[in-house]
Design a protein around this motif. Structure first.
Motif, PDB file in Angstrom:
ATOM      1  N   VAL A  11       0.838  -1.188   0.000  1.00 33.03           N
ATOM      2  CA  VAL A  11       0.000   0.000   0.000  1.00 33.03           C
ATOM      3  C   VAL A  11       0.875   1.241   0.000  1.00 33.03           C
ATOM      4  O   VAL A  11       1.867   1.295   0.719  1.00 33.03           O
ATOM      5  CB  VAL A  11      -0.877  -0.023   1.279  1.00 33.03           C
ATOM      6  CG1 VAL A  11      -1.333   1.343   1.653  1.00 33.03           C
ATOM      7  CG2 VAL A  11      -2.050  -0.968   1.097  1.00 33.03           C
ATOM      8  N   ARG A  26       6.640  10.165  -2.958  1.00 34.35           N
ATOM      9  CA  ARG A  26       7.079   9.056  -2.107  1.00 34.35           C
ATOM     10  C   ARG A  26       6.113   7.867  -2.219  1.00 34.35           C
ATOM     11  O   ARG A  26       6.534   6.714  -2.201  1.00 34.35           O
ATOM     12  CB  ARG A  26       7.167   9.528  -0.653  1.00 34.35           C
ATOM     13  CG  ARG A  26       7.627   8.442   0.276  1.00 34.35           C
ATOM     14  CD  ARG A  26       7.885   8.980   1.656  1.00 34.35           C
ATOM     15  NE  ARG A  26       6.654   9.489   2.248  1.00 34.35           N
ATOM     16  CZ  ARG A  26       6.589  10.046   3.455  1.00 34.35           C
ATOM     17  NH1 ARG A  26       7.683  10.173   4.163  1.00 34.35           N
ATOM     18  NH2 ARG A  26       5.462  10.492   3.945  1.00 34.35           N
ATOM     19  N   LYS A  80       6.676   3.834  -4.904  1.00 30.99           N
ATOM     20  CA  LYS A  80       6.481   2.462  -4.400  1.00 30.99           C
ATOM     21  C   LYS A  80       5.792   1.580  -5.443  1.00 30.99           C
ATOM     22  O   LYS A  80       5.894   0.367  -5.396  1.00 30.99           O
ATOM     23  CB  LYS A  80       5.621   2.476  -3.125  1.00 30.99           C
ATOM     24  CG  LYS A  80       6.367   2.862  -1.882  1.00 30.99           C
ATOM     25  CD  LYS A  80       5.465   2.825  -0.664  1.00 30.99           C
ATOM     26  CE  LYS A  80       5.344   1.428  -0.077  1.00 30.99           C
ATOM     27  NZ  LYS A  80       4.477   1.414   1.127  1.00 30.99           N
ATOM     28  N   TYR A 140      13.726   6.562   0.651  1.00 33.62           N
ATOM     29  CA  TYR A 140      14.004   5.809   1.877  1.00 33.62           C
ATOM     30  C   TYR A 140      13.304   4.442   1.902  1.00 33.62           C
ATOM     31  O   TYR A 140      13.928   3.412   2.161  1.00 33.62           O
ATOM     32  CB  TYR A 140      13.611   6.635   3.101  1.00 33.62           C
ATOM     33  CG  TYR A 140      13.817   5.910   4.402  1.00 33.62           C
ATOM     34  CD1 TYR A 140      15.107   5.606   4.835  1.00 33.62           C
ATOM     35  CD2 TYR A 140      12.738   5.506   5.187  1.00 33.62           C
ATOM     36  CE1 TYR A 140      15.307   4.924   6.010  1.00 33.62           C
ATOM     37  CE2 TYR A 140      12.941   4.813   6.365  1.00 33.62           C
ATOM     38  CZ  TYR A 140      14.226   4.526   6.771  1.00 33.62           C
ATOM     39  OH  TYR A 140      14.426   3.836   7.937  1.00 33.62           O
ATOM     40  N   GLY A 141      12.002   4.439   1.592  1.00 34.59           N
ATOM     41  CA  GLY A 141      11.240   3.184   1.620  1.00 34.59           C
ATOM     42  C   GLY A 141      11.803   2.147   0.668  1.00 34.59           C
ATOM     43  O   GLY A 141      11.920   0.971   1.003  1.00 34.59           O
ATOM     44  N   VAL A 180      15.173   0.751   1.993  1.00 30.69           N
ATOM     45  CA  VAL A 180      14.984  -0.196   3.090  1.00 30.69           C
ATOM     46  C   VAL A 180      14.563  -1.553   2.542  1.00 30.69           C
ATOM     47  O   VAL A 180      14.992  -2.595   3.031  1.00 30.69           O
ATOM     48  CB  VAL A 180      13.910   0.341   4.059  1.00 30.69           C
ATOM     49  CG1 VAL A 180      13.534  -0.726   5.073  1.00 30.69           C
ATOM     50  CG2 VAL A 180      14.419   1.568   4.758  1.00 30.69           C
ATOM     51  N   GLN A 181      13.734  -1.525   1.497  1.00 27.34           N
ATOM     52  CA  GLN A 181      13.281  -2.789   0.929  1.00 27.34           C
ATOM     53  C   GLN A 181      14.246  -3.350  -0.118  1.00 27.34           C
ATOM     54  O   GLN A 181      13.889  -4.250  -0.871  1.00 27.34           O
ATOM     55  CB  GLN A 181      11.876  -2.612   0.364  1.00 27.34           C
ATOM     56  CG  GLN A 181      10.884  -2.386   1.486  1.00 27.34           C
ATOM     57  CD  GLN A 181       9.481  -2.130   1.002  1.00 27.34           C
ATOM     58  OE1 GLN A 181       8.958  -2.851   0.181  1.00 27.34           O
ATOM     59  NE2 GLN A 181       8.882  -1.060   1.506  1.00 27.34           N
TER      60      GLN A 181
END
Lengths: 274, 365
Positions: free
Chosen positions: B77, B146, B150, B98-99, B102-103
């Protein structure tokens, strides 16, 4: 503009008097530490030494392993500060960002510990430490001081200003708590951590009652205990040497304060700014 | 299948129920607007999809999986928050990437996506600024970027435009639709602003006090409201709803004590439904006003006139019922008699007891 400047004059006078009262003992101690003992009694009105001498410092260095004592004090203060900051940070994080049963009750209990006087916990703590065989060891001084309710309170207040949506964004990115703490919460509460840390350090550095109970051998002493030796009835009273020890004791906390002054003042003023 | 399905979902905080028995299917790739006044449960509904609120009872399906217990991070999501939730200590680029970092996305992929998002949202040149050095509109675009990078299956927006000024809101609205057309994610958008709902939504789900009121296209929500709440909430100024008496013996209808000659289809329809207590609804823009007697006119008195810019809102007293009608003129002196003629092809009829619409005769619209 002009009227407000005049209005502030009485305040300035109040501040100046306060500063003089606060700074007087420090100047007095520094002056005294450079005076010969006889001058200390004769020339009390002169703050600055008339016949400056290093004799007091030399006496101290001759009679004790100053390096060992300073390093004892430093190790105790650093380890205590380090763990207090870590435990306070973790606990504050849980109290602010985690949901668990009995959270508020637990927090209330924890905070109420601030109001329990040290003299009540002193004896049980002493018994535990001597049972553990840690009496007369700096680790015995350190062990009961690894967590602190005040630290939890202060860091919790600071973390509460972080909008929860920041943590929620991180959760949506599948971040674990460790990562959220390290990358998001820690950088945002760094000023609070610095100031609480300094405060812990200075408290521990100046700590007297607890170390005096645990530490017996002079080699294990901390600076405040060494200082006490020169003004106690047993050691005879030698004010000028005591003041030299006081000056040495003061140097490290003062340096730390000057280095991190910005953060310390920042923490106390930031509560109003969002 | 990237659809979202609520089955008998309830959410309560202690004893307060905020979402009551919600049944709603959000289709794959559609733009669904959760609309309602503040405190109606729309944000809670969105946060349940994101996994930020747990579900008290019922089931939530995303794709074909029941996700009640699935943690937020595993739901794929992307979300935009009302306060943007930008990390204050990271600059624009760090916030956006950033997200992904991290992944453990590959560096090239991160750069590609970020570059596209920066270009699309006109953030080029601001990469190294901190959020505090950006304007409200720029911050909103960073938050959007941001969520966009994703490339998640679901795109959730919680009142994303409410902190922007009116002009910026109009352009941001268009931008949002454009982004959605590009990625075609399942898009759920919470707002209390009906204009946003009408312009952005493929469908609107209207909520009030935790209950879903109506789910339909913006056209139907406006033209065929399912109940009095919907009728009054959508449209500005709101629809006039006044009691209507209907005499079954001779099929005549009365508004404010005056007979109103309904079309035959409507008369038959109302008689067939057999509803006893009725309410008549008419939008302010579907009323003709006159100073002289009109054929189908009701007599009332002018209370006051409100300036709406392009037109005027005329408040009229109809035997104790206040109604508002739109007029291009403001020459309506207070306290004077006025004749009001509702456009009877645009009328709505509700059951006063259930507040639901009784429906429409098949031949009308």
């Amino acid at each position: 503009m002009k009227t407000s400047r005049f209005k502030s004059i009485p305040w300035h006078i109040v501040f100046m008097v306060t500063i003089v009262i606060l700074i007087f003992p420090i100047i007095f101690a520094i002056g005294m530490s450079f005076k010969p003992l006889e001058d200390a009694y004769n020339n009390t009105i002169n703050f600055l030494p008339i016949h400056p001498t290093l004799e007091n410092y030399l006496t101290f260095f001759d009679s004790m392993d100053v390096l060992k004592i300073t390093s004892n004090t430093f190790i105790i203060a650093s380890v205590v500060t380090f763990f207090k900051v870590i435990t306070s940070f973790l606990a504050a994080y849980a109290f602010v960002f985690l949901e668990f049963k009995g959270k508020n009750t637990l927090y209330f209990l924890l905070i109420s510990m601030i109001f329990i006087p040290f003299s009540i916990t002193m004896i049980p703590n002493y018994l535990v430490i001597s049972d553990l065989g840690l009496s007369d060891s700096i680790w015995g001084v350190i062990l009961p001081q690894l967590a602190d309710a005040v630290g939890i309170f202060l860091l919790r207040q600071s973390m509460k200003t972080i909008p929860t949506s920041l943590i929620e964004v991180a959760r949506l990115d599948n971040l674990g708590h460790a990562r959220i703490m390290k990358d998001i919460v820690l950088p945002l509460v760094k000023p609070a951590i610095t100031s609480t840390g300094i405060w812990f350090f200075i408290l521990s550095w100046n700590e007297y009652v607890w170390p005096v109970l645990i530490l017996k051998t002079v080699d294990n002493y901390t600076l405040p205990l060494a200082l006490q030796m020169y003004i106690s009835s047993e050691g005879g009273t030698n004010f000028t040497v005591a003041m030299a020890v006081a000056v040495i004791t003061m140097i490290i906390p003062l340096t730390l304060y000057l280095m991190f002054q910005k953060y310390i003042i920042g923490t106390f003023t930031s509560s109003g700014i969002k | 299948m990237k659809e979202i399905r609520f089955e008998n979902v309830c959410k309560s905080y202690g004893k307060t129920e905020v979402v009551k028995n919600l049944n709603l299917t959000i289709k794959e790739g559609e733009r669904l607007i959760l609309l309602g006044p503040s405190g109606c449960g729309k944000s809670t509904t969105l946060r349940m999809i994101a996994g930020l609120e747990d579900i008290t009872s019922g089931s939530l399906y995303m794709g074909d999986k029941r996700v009640n217990e699935l943690p937020s991070g595993k739901r794929n999501v992307g979300m935009v928050f009302q306060n943007y939730a930008l990390y204050p200590h990271m600059n624009v680029i760090q916030n956006i990437t950033y997200g992904l970092k991290v992944q453990k996305f590959p560096k090239d992929e991160i750069n590609l996506r970020t570059d596209a998002a920066l270009g699309m949202l006109q953030l080029k040149g601001y990469e190294n600024r901190l959020p505090k050095d950006l304007s409200g509109g720029q911050r909103q675009r960073v938050a959007l970027a941001r969520a966009v990078v994703k490339q998640s299956d679901y795109f959730l927006l919680d009142e994303p435009l409410s902190n922007l000024d009116a002009q910026l809101r109009v352009s941001a609205r268009k931008e949002l639709v454009k982004i959605h057309e590009l990625y075609k994610q399942t898009f759920v958008y919470v707002t209390h602003d009906q204009v946003e709902a009408m312009t952005v939504g493929d469908r609107i789900a209207l909520m009030y006090q935790g209950h879903l009121q109506m789910v339909d296209t913006p056209e139907n929500v406006y033209n065929r409201p399912a109940n009095i709440f919907t009728a009054k909430f959508i449209g500005s100024p709101p629809m006039n709803v006044i009691d209507m008496a209907f005499d079954n013996s001779n099929d005549s209808a009365y508004l404010a004590g005056q007979e109103i000659p309904l079309q035959e289809e409507w008369r038959n329809y109302i008689r067939q439904t057999g509803v006893k207590e009725l309410a008549f609804g008419i939008r302010p823009e579907h009323i003709t006003l006159s100073k002289t007697q009109l054929k189908n006119g009701l007599k009332g008195f002018v209370k006051y006139v409100e300036n709406h810019g392009s037109s005027y809102g005329v408040y009229i007293d109809l035997e104790g019922n206040e109604i508002i009608a739109m007029s291009e003129s403001n020459k309506w002196p207070p306290k004077e008699a006025i004749y009001v003629e509702p456009r009877l092809d645009k009328m709505h009829v509700f059951d006063k007891q259930t507040t639901n619409s009784i429906g429409y005769p098949t031949s009308i619209r």
